[in-house]
Design an enzyme around this catalytic site. Structure first.
Site, PDB file in Angstrom:
ATOM      1  N   SER A  84       0.832  -1.206   0.000  1.00  0.00           N
ATOM      2  CA  SER A  84       0.000   0.000   0.000  1.00  0.00           C
ATOM      3  C   SER A  84       0.870   1.261   0.000  1.00  0.00           C
ATOM      4  O   SER A  84       1.680   1.442  -0.903  1.00  0.00           O
ATOM      5  CB  SER A  84      -0.963  -0.050   1.194  1.00  0.00           C
ATOM      6  OG  SER A  84      -2.021   0.868   1.033  1.00  0.00           O
ATOM      7  N   HIS A 233      -7.420  -5.971   0.188  1.00  0.00           N
ATOM      8  CA  HIS A 233      -6.249  -5.092   0.150  1.00  0.00           C
ATOM      9  C   HIS A 233      -5.087  -5.649   0.983  1.00  0.00           C
ATOM     10  O   HIS A 233      -3.934  -5.542   0.593  1.00  0.00           O
ATOM     11  CB  HIS A 233      -6.646  -3.705   0.635  1.00  0.00           C
ATOM     12  CG  HIS A 233      -5.555  -2.696   0.564  1.00  0.00           C
ATOM     13  ND1 HIS A 233      -4.808  -2.474  -0.583  1.00  0.00           N
ATOM     14  CD2 HIS A 233      -5.080  -1.825   1.500  1.00  0.00           C
ATOM     15  CE1 HIS A 233      -3.920  -1.518  -0.343  1.00  0.00           C
ATOM     16  NE2 HIS A 233      -4.053  -1.113   0.900  1.00  0.00           N
TER      17      HIS A 233
END
Length: 253
Positions: A84, A233
């Site tokens: 991320s 994610h």
């Protein structure tokens, strides 16, 4: 800036870079999988964990922090794995230390400007349970924080955030993160990096959409994009065995 870090294992170096609101333990699953044959460096990025706080927060200064750390540790060559926000820091490093990067793995992030505010509920939750007097965070007990946050967030997100709640304080610099959130969502295109790069995305995640593949290939022409099924994610924690196998295959090919 001198970042907080920890080192374990011996051998070639793997550097692990965590995401927003995280800390150096967030990629611990990967660290434990490889520390028997690699030297693992886990880092708290600025304004996170036990690293110093700063009013500046963008990918240039975060990458500069990493360069300073690598130079101080005299690491000549390393494998970088970033998730991320940490993945964007890793991508920025390809312009700064390209000859030191042996291999690069990016977990569920693309080199694009994100327009969707995917953290709006997180900001609401943290603001609801955090107060300040003269700029200093007022301590609040963990149970109270948890009870407030459950009105906004899933239990899994709360548990992730609470990993950075110690001694009744947030370890991340929330006011600065909130102020510079557009910089974290943002991205400035970099010089194309003509080395292979592995991008690993979760099949349920919106962070590497099909439409972003051209952005990835424009900046990383030899990128390979792998999709991990039944993962969002946080692909490394949701499907660790698959992600570890992909990383192992990539760095040994």
């Amino acid at each position: 800036m001198k970042l907080n870090y920890k080192i374990q294992g011996q051998g070639p170096t793997i550097l692990l870079l965590h995401g927003l609101f995280g800390n150096l333990d967030n990629l611990g699953i990967i660290a434990r999988a490889f520390n028997h044959q690699y030297q693992i460096i886990q880092v708290d990025l600025r304004n996170h964990g036990l690293s110093p706080w700063s009013n500046n927060m963008n990918y240039t200064v975060m990458a500069e922090d990493i360069v300073e750390l690598i130079q101080s540790l005299a690491v000549e060559e390393l494998i970088i794995i970033g998730h991320s926000m940490g993945g964007k820091v890793a991508m920025r490093l390809t312009e700064m230390i390209p000859t030191r990067i042996k291999s690069l793995i990016i977990l569920d992030i693309a080199p694009v400007i994100y327009t969707a505010d995917s953290h709006s509920q997180v900001f609401k939750a943290i603001n609801a349970c955090t107060s300040y007097i003269q700029g200093q965070q007022v301590p609040n007990d963990r149970n109270t924080v948890q009870q407030v946050m459950i009105q906004y967030l899933s239990q899994s997100t709360i548990q992730f955030l609470l990993k950075s709640y110690k001694s009744d304080h947030w370890l991340f610099n929330f006011p600065v993160i909130e102020k510079h959130y557009s910089d974290i969502l943002g991205w400035q295109d970099i010089t194309p990096y003509y080395q292979p790069v592995l991008f690993i995305k979760g099949s349920h995640s919106e962070y590497i959409k099909q439409e972003y593949h051209s952005d990835i290939l424009n900046q990383f022409p030899y990128a390979v994009i792998e999709t991990v099924e039944s993962a969002g994610h946080n692909v490394h924690s949701e499907q660790p065995q698959t992600v570890i196998a992909l990383i192992e295959q990539w760095i040994n090919h």
